[in-house]
Design a protein around this motif. Structure first.
Motif, PDB file in Angstrom:
ATOM      1  N   VAL A 227       0.972   7.031  -3.062  1.00 39.54           N
ATOM      2  CA  VAL A 227       1.637   7.491  -4.276  1.00 39.54           C
ATOM      3  C   VAL A 227       3.123   7.231  -4.128  1.00 39.54           C
ATOM      4  N   GLN A 228       3.698   6.560  -5.112  1.00 44.19           N
ATOM      5  CA  GLN A 228       5.147   6.388  -5.202  1.00 44.19           C
ATOM      6  C   GLN A 228       5.589   7.117  -6.461  1.00 44.19           C
ATOM      7  N   THR A 229       6.436   8.088  -6.291  1.00 41.19           N
ATOM      8  CA  THR A 229       6.754   8.953  -7.421  1.00 41.19           C
ATOM      9  C   THR A 229       8.161   9.514  -7.314  1.00 41.19           C
ATOM     10  N   THR A 230       8.711   9.846  -8.458  1.00 41.55           N
ATOM     11  CA  THR A 230      10.013  10.523  -8.494  1.00 41.55           C
ATOM     12  C   THR A 230       9.835  12.034  -8.564  1.00 41.55           C
ATOM     13  N   ALA A 231       8.574  12.490  -8.622  1.00 41.35           N
ATOM     14  CA  ALA A 231       8.305  13.923  -8.684  1.00 41.35           C
ATOM     15  C   ALA A 231       8.567  14.565  -7.323  1.00 41.35           C
ATOM     16  N   SER A 232       8.580  15.893  -7.305  1.00 40.14           N
ATOM     17  CA  SER A 232       8.860  16.612  -6.065  1.00 40.14           C
ATOM     18  C   SER A 232       7.603  16.827  -5.225  1.00 40.14           C
ATOM     19  N   LYS A 233       6.407  16.687  -5.823  1.00 36.60           N
ATOM     20  CA  LYS A 233       5.184  16.825  -5.058  1.00 36.60           C
ATOM     21  C   LYS A 233       4.088  15.975  -5.703  1.00 36.60           C
ATOM     22  N   SER A 234       3.045  15.722  -4.905  1.00 37.89           N
ATOM     23  CA  SER A 234       1.902  14.956  -5.397  1.00 37.89           C
ATOM     24  C   SER A 234       0.634  15.608  -4.855  1.00 37.89           C
ATOM     25  N   THR A 235      -0.439  15.588  -5.632  1.00 37.06           N
ATOM     26  CA  THR A 235      -1.690  16.218  -5.243  1.00 37.06           C
ATOM     27  C   THR A 235      -2.762  15.159  -5.022  1.00 37.06           C
ATOM     28  N   PRO A 384      -1.898  19.522  -2.240  1.00 42.09           N
ATOM     29  CA  PRO A 384      -0.576  19.133  -2.734  1.00 42.09           C
ATOM     30  C   PRO A 384       0.349  18.867  -1.545  1.00 42.09           C
ATOM     31  N   VAL A 385       1.125  17.795  -1.641  1.00 40.18           N
ATOM     32  CA  VAL A 385       2.055  17.471  -0.561  1.00 40.18           C
ATOM     33  C   VAL A 385       3.446  17.252  -1.154  1.00 40.18           C
ATOM     34  N   PRO A 386       4.491  17.608  -0.413  1.00 43.43           N
ATOM     35  CA  PRO A 386       5.854  17.382  -0.898  1.00 43.43           C
ATOM     36  C   PRO A 386       6.205  15.901  -0.853  1.00 43.43           C
ATOM     37  N   VAL A 387       7.098  15.511  -1.731  1.00 41.76           N
ATOM     38  CA  VAL A 387       7.531  14.117  -1.792  1.00 41.76           C
ATOM     39  C   VAL A 387       8.932  14.020  -1.185  1.00 41.76           C
ATOM     40  N   ALA A 388       9.068  13.149  -0.208  1.00 41.62           N
ATOM     41  CA  ALA A 388      10.361  12.981   0.459  1.00 41.62           C
ATOM     42  C   ALA A 388      11.280  12.101  -0.378  1.00 41.62           C
ATOM     43  N   ASP A 390      14.176   9.133  -0.348  1.00 39.60           N
ATOM     44  CA  ASP A 390      14.610   8.002   0.477  1.00 39.60           C
ATOM     45  C   ASP A 390      13.596   7.612   1.551  1.00 39.60           C
ATOM     46  N   ALA A 391      12.341   8.067   1.444  1.00 34.33           N
ATOM     47  CA  ALA A 391      11.407   7.799   2.536  1.00 34.33           C
ATOM     48  C   ALA A 391       9.970   7.911   2.050  1.00 34.33           C
ATOM     49  N   CYS A 392       9.081   7.441   2.902  1.00 32.14           N
ATOM     50  CA  CYS A 392       7.648   7.643   2.723  1.00 32.14           C
ATOM     51  C   CYS A 392       7.161   8.574   3.832  1.00 32.14           C
ATOM     52  N   ALA A 393       6.181   9.393   3.510  1.00 32.50           N
ATOM     53  CA  ALA A 393       5.601  10.290   4.498  1.00 32.50           C
ATOM     54  C   ALA A 393       4.091  10.138   4.466  1.00 32.50           C
ATOM     55  N   SER A 394       3.488  10.134   5.663  1.00 34.01           N
ATOM     56  CA  SER A 394       2.039  10.017   5.770  1.00 34.01           C
ATOM     57  C   SER A 394       1.444  11.385   6.089  1.00 34.01           C
ATOM     58  N   TYR A 395       0.285  11.651   5.504  1.00 34.52           N
ATOM     59  CA  TYR A 395      -0.415  12.905   5.735  1.00 34.52           C
ATOM     60  C   TYR A 395      -1.848  12.585   6.127  1.00 34.52           C
ATOM     61  N   ASP A 396      -2.238  13.075   7.283  1.00 34.22           N
ATOM     62  CA  ASP A 396      -3.592  12.837   7.781  1.00 34.22           C
ATOM     63  C   ASP A 396      -4.449  14.068   7.545  1.00 34.22           C
ATOM     64  N   ASN A 397      -5.668  13.835   7.135  1.00 36.04           N
ATOM     65  CA  ASN A 397      -6.661  14.893   7.007  1.00 36.04           C
ATOM     66  C   ASN A 397      -7.907  14.454   7.751  1.00 36.04           C
ATOM     67  N   THR A 398      -8.432  15.320   8.588  1.00 36.46           N
ATOM     68  CA  THR A 398      -9.644  15.003   9.342  1.00 36.46           C
ATOM     69  C   THR A 398     -10.710  16.047   9.063  1.00 36.46           C
ATOM     70  N   ALA A 399     -11.863  15.589   8.647  1.00 36.76           N
ATOM     71  CA  ALA A 399     -13.016  16.462   8.469  1.00 36.76           C
ATOM     72  C   ALA A 399     -13.929  16.298   9.678  1.00 36.76           C
ATOM     73  N   GLN A 417      -0.314   8.337   1.885  1.00 39.04           N
ATOM     74  CA  GLN A 417       1.131   8.129   2.006  1.00 39.04           C
ATOM     75  C   GLN A 417       1.807   8.432   0.676  1.00 39.04           C
ATOM     76  N   VAL A 418       2.884   9.157   0.766  1.00 34.41           N
ATOM     77  CA  VAL A 418       3.654   9.518  -0.424  1.00 34.41           C
ATOM     78  C   VAL A 418       5.068   8.981  -0.255  1.00 34.41           C
ATOM     79  N   CYS A 419       5.515   8.220  -1.229  1.00 36.13           N
ATOM     80  CA  CYS A 419       6.858   7.654  -1.199  1.00 36.13           C
ATOM     81  C   CYS A 419       7.650   8.194  -2.381  1.00 36.13           C
ATOM     82  N   GLY A 420       8.832   8.709  -2.078  1.00 34.72           N
ATOM     83  CA  GLY A 420       9.691   9.237  -3.127  1.00 34.72           C
ATOM     84  C   GLY A 420      10.624   8.166  -3.675  1.00 34.72           C
ATOM     85  N   ALA A 421      11.712   8.613  -4.257  1.00 41.24           N
ATOM     86  CA  ALA A 421      12.691   7.695  -4.854  1.00 41.24           C
ATOM     87  C   ALA A 421      13.894   7.542  -3.931  1.00 41.24           C
TER      88      ALA A 421
END
Length: 591
Positions: A227-235, A384-388, A390-399, A417-421
Motif C-alpha cells: 500500500v502506498q498512501t498519504t493516509a496516516s494508517k492502512s488496514t 490496521p497499521v500506521p503509515v510512515a 518518507d519511508a516504507c515499513a514492512s509488517y510480518d504476520n505468522t499464523a 508493506q506500507v509506504c507513505g508520502a
C-alpha cells in the motif's frame, strides 16, 4: 491422543467391538453373531461360583469356590459373583443369561441356545457400582446374597460334557444387545462318565484397532501486500486457511485373549493354541505352543497384524488341539480339537492429530479446528497499521497451528508493506517569512552562502551567482516563485520554481547539508519516490530517489533553465508535477 467412535465401519474404523468370548465343543464350526445394538464392550472379567453361606460347602468340584468355580455338582449351585473392582466388569447396567456352548450364540431373549427362558432379560438385569457392589431387585432377589445372584432357573444344556456359558451383557447401548457387548464364562455341571477325561473348552474375545493420523497444512494471504498512501494508517485483511488430508491408517491390529478351560482334576497335554483371521492372517499367540494345561482356566494373549483395513467382514478363529492321552486321575481323553469363530470384528480408531489450535502473531488465538468440520477452515482477521512518512515499513504476520496429539506445528507467514508520502514543503513556504528565515539564516563560507554553492551544481540554478549570499539565495527563490505565479507563466518557469523548492527541501532536511531545519523524519534526498506516472521525464524509470530526480532533471536543462527537456511542454509538465507532489507531501514513497 483419544479414541473416536464412529458409525461408519471399516473406512472410519467403527466402534470397538470387544468380541464375544464363547465356548466351543470339539470340532465346533463357525458361529455367526446376531444383529443387534452396539454398546461399549464389557471390560474386565465375569465369573460364576458357589455361595457357601447359602448352600453350604462342597458344591464346587473344580476351581476356587470363593471367586471362580469351574465344575458344579448341581445347576442350583451356580451364582454370578461380583469380582473386585480391579478385575470386574466395571460400573454400569447389565443383564445375564445362561447359554448352550454351541449353535447360534445370542444372549437376547428368544435367541438360539438361550437357556434362560423362564423369565425375560429385565428380570435378570442388575447394576454394578463403582465399588463393585451388585444391585438387584428382580425375582432372583430371594437368592441374592453376599454380592452374588443365583442363576436359576435355566434349562439343561445339550452339551454331552455338561458345559454351560454365563453371559454378562452391557445395556449401555440399549436392548437387544450385540454379542460383542458381553463377556462370557464357561462352567460345567454334568460330571463325565467314570474313567473318561473332559475335553477342554475354548473361549475368546477380540478387538480391532488402528491408528488414524492426520497431516495438516496452513496458508496465509493478505488482500494486498503493498500500500502506498498519504493516509496516516492502512488496514489489511488476512485470510488463514487450515486443511487436513484424508488421514493415514496404520498400526492395524486385532488383539484379545483366548481362554482354554481344563475341567479335569489333572493336567492335560495340548498340541497348541492357534488364532487366524479369515483373510489368511496368522496371529501370534503368546506362549501358545505345545504344553501341559493345568486344571482350570489358562489365558493366552494374541495379536494379529494387518497390512490394511479389511474390505469385507473379518472373522477370527481360535483353535486348541490335543492328542489322545490319559489324564491322571480323570481318565482317557480321545484326540480332538475345539474351535471358536468370532464373526464380524469391528474396529476402533485411535486418532492422532485430529485437532489443531490455530494462533496468529497479531490476532492471537484464532480457534480450534478438528476433523469433521469444514475442510479447509477459514479464519479472517484485520490489522490496521500506521503509515510512515518518507519511508516504507514492512509488517510480518505468522499464523501457526499445533496439533493436539504429537504437538506437530506448521506455520504460514505473510509480509505486507506500507509506504507513505515523501514530506516536502511547498513553494509558498519558501517564499514566506518562515522559509525565507531558514534560507537567509543559512551557513556561509567566505561570505558565500553554502546553499548557493550546493544549488549551483544543478544546471537550471546556475544563473544564481557564484558569490551569492544567503540573502541572495532567498531573493533568488522569491524571483523564481513570482515568475511561476505570473500571468501566463511558461512551463519552464513553473518547473524551475517547483524543482528549486524541492532542492531546498532536500538541502534543509539533511543534517550533513543545511541541517534538518524543517523537521523531516529523514533526509529527503535519499527517499525513493514513485514516478511511474512521469517516467517519460526521468528516463523511463518508475522510481528514483529525490536526489536522483534532481540530478536527472538538471541534466535535461541548460544553465539557467531557459531550454529544458527540449522545451517539450508535456515532458516539462510531467517533471514539474513530480516536484510539485513532493513539495505538497503527495509523492508516494516507492518500496
Amino acid at each position: 491422543m483419544h479414541t473416536r467412535s464412529a458409525t461408519r465401519r471399516r473406512r472410519v474404523l467403527g466402534r470397538l467391538g470387544l468380541a464375544v468370548a464363547l465356548i466351543a465343543a470339539p470340532a465346533m464350526g463357525a458361529v455367526a453373531a446376531p444383529s443387534a445394538q452396539a454398546a461399549p464392550p464389557v471390560r474386565g472379567a465375569v465369573s460364576s461360583t458357589t455361595n457357601p453361606t447359602v448352600d453350604g460347602t462342597g458344591h464346587c468340584q473344580n476351581g476356587n469356590e470363593a471367586i471362580n468355580c469351574n465344575i458344579y455338582d448341581g445347576k442350583d449351585y451356580v451364582w454370578l459373583t461380583g469380582l473386585p473392582t480391579s478385575a470386574g466388569v466395571g460400573a454400569g447396567k447389565y443383564f445375564f443369561a445362561v447359554l448352550e456352548p454351541g449353535g447360534q450364540y445370542d444372549p437376547n431373549d428368544g435367541g438360539a441356545g438361550n437357556l434362560s427362558t423362564s423369565d425375560d432379560h429385565t428380570n435378570r438385569t442388575f447394576t454394578v457400582g463403582g465399588d463393585g457392589a451388585i444391585g438387584y431387585t428382580g425375582t432372583h432377589a430371594a437368592d441374592f446374597d453376599n454380592n452374588k445372584i443365583r442363576l436359576m432357573p435355566y434349562g439343561d444344556t445339550t452339551n454331552p460334557g455338561g458345559v454351560y456359558i454365563l453371559a454378562t451383557c452391557s445395556l449401555a447401548g440399549g436392548y437387544p444387545v450385540a454379542p460383542s457387548s458381553c463377556k462370557y464364562d464357561a462352567f460345567k455341571v454334568k460330571p463325565s462318565p467314570s474313567g473318561t477325561a473332559d475335553p477342554p473348552a475354548i473361549t475368546k474375545d477380540a478387538a480391532g484397532s488402528a491408528t488414524e493420523t492426520y497431516t495438516w497444512d496452513i496458508t496465509k494471504v493478505a488482500d494486498k501486500t503493498l500500500v502506498q498512501t498519504t493516509a496516516s494508517k492502512s488496514t489489511f485483511t488476512y485470510t488463514v486457511n487450515v486443511s487436513h488430508d484424508a488421514g493415514k491408517i496404520t498400526d492395524i491390529h486385532v488383539d484379545g485373549a483366548i481362554t482354554v478351560t481344563n475341567f479335569n482334576k489333572g493336567s492335560m497335554w495340548i498340541a497348541g493354541v492357534t488364532d487366524t483371521l479369515s483373510d489368511g492372517t496368522v496371529c501370534t499367540v503368546k506362549n501358545g505352543g505345545a504344553q501341559d494345561l493345568k486344571p482350570g482356566k489358562t489365558t493366552f494373549d494374541y495379536s494379529c497384524e494387518l497390512s490394511g483395513l479389511p474390505q469385507g467382514e473379518l472373522d477370527n478363529t481360535a483353535t486348541v488341539s490335543w492328542d489322545a492321552q490319559t489324564v491322571d486321575p480323570d481318565g482317557v481323553l480321545e484326540a480332538g480339537y475345539a474351535k471358536f469363530t468370532l464373526g464380524g470384528i469391528d474396529f476402533s480408531s485411535t486418532t492422532v492429530d485430529d485437532c489443531i489450535a490455530v494462533t496468529d502473531t497479531y490476532a492471537g488465538s484464532l480457534g480450534t479446528v478438528c476433523v469433521g468440520g469444514p475442510n479447509p477452515t477459514k479464519f479472517v482477521s484485520q490489522r490496521p497499521v500506521p503509515v510512515a512518512v518518507d519511508a516504507c515499513a514492512s509488517y510480518d504476520n505468522t499464523a501457526t497451528f499445533t496439533t493436539n496429539t504429537t504437538g506437530a506445528t506448521g506455520e504460514a507467514s505473510q509480509s505486507v508493506q506500507v509506504c507513505g508520502a515523501a514530506m516536502g514543503l511547498t513553494m509558498g513556504f519558501w517564499q514566506n517569512k518562515n522559509g525565507q528565515a531558514i534560507i537567509t539564516g543559512g551557513v556561509a563560507t567566505n561570505k558565500v552562502c553554502n546553499s548557493a554553492t550546493w544549488l549551483r551544481q544543478f544546471a537550471p540554478f546556475q544563473d544564481l551567482k557564484e558569490t551569492a549570499t544567503c540573502k541572495d539565495v532567498g531573493d533568488y527563490f522569491v524571483k523564481a516563485f513570482n515568475a511561476a505565479n505570473a500571468s501566463g507563466p511558461s512551463m519552464n518557469a513553473m518547473l524551475k520554481a517547483q524543482m528549486l523548492a524541492t532542492a531546498l527541501d532536500v538541502y534543509f532536511s539533511d543534517p550533513s547539508l543545511g541541517g534538518n531545519k524543517i523537521g523531516s523524519p529523514l533526509p529527503l534526498g535519499g527517499v525513493k519516490v514513485d514516478v511511474s506516472n512521469a517516467s517519460a521525464a526521468f528516463g523511463g524509470a518508475t522510481a528514483m530517489t529525490v536526489n536522483q530526480l534532481l540530478t536527472h532533471a538538471a541534466a535535461q536543462s541548460n544553465a539557467g533553465g531557459s531550454i529544458w527537456y527540449g522545451n517539450v511542454k508535456a515532458i516539462q509538465e510531467a517533471a514539474k508535477n513530480t516536484f510539485d507532489a513532493i513539495n505538497n507531501s503527495r509523492a508516494l514513497v516507492a518500496p
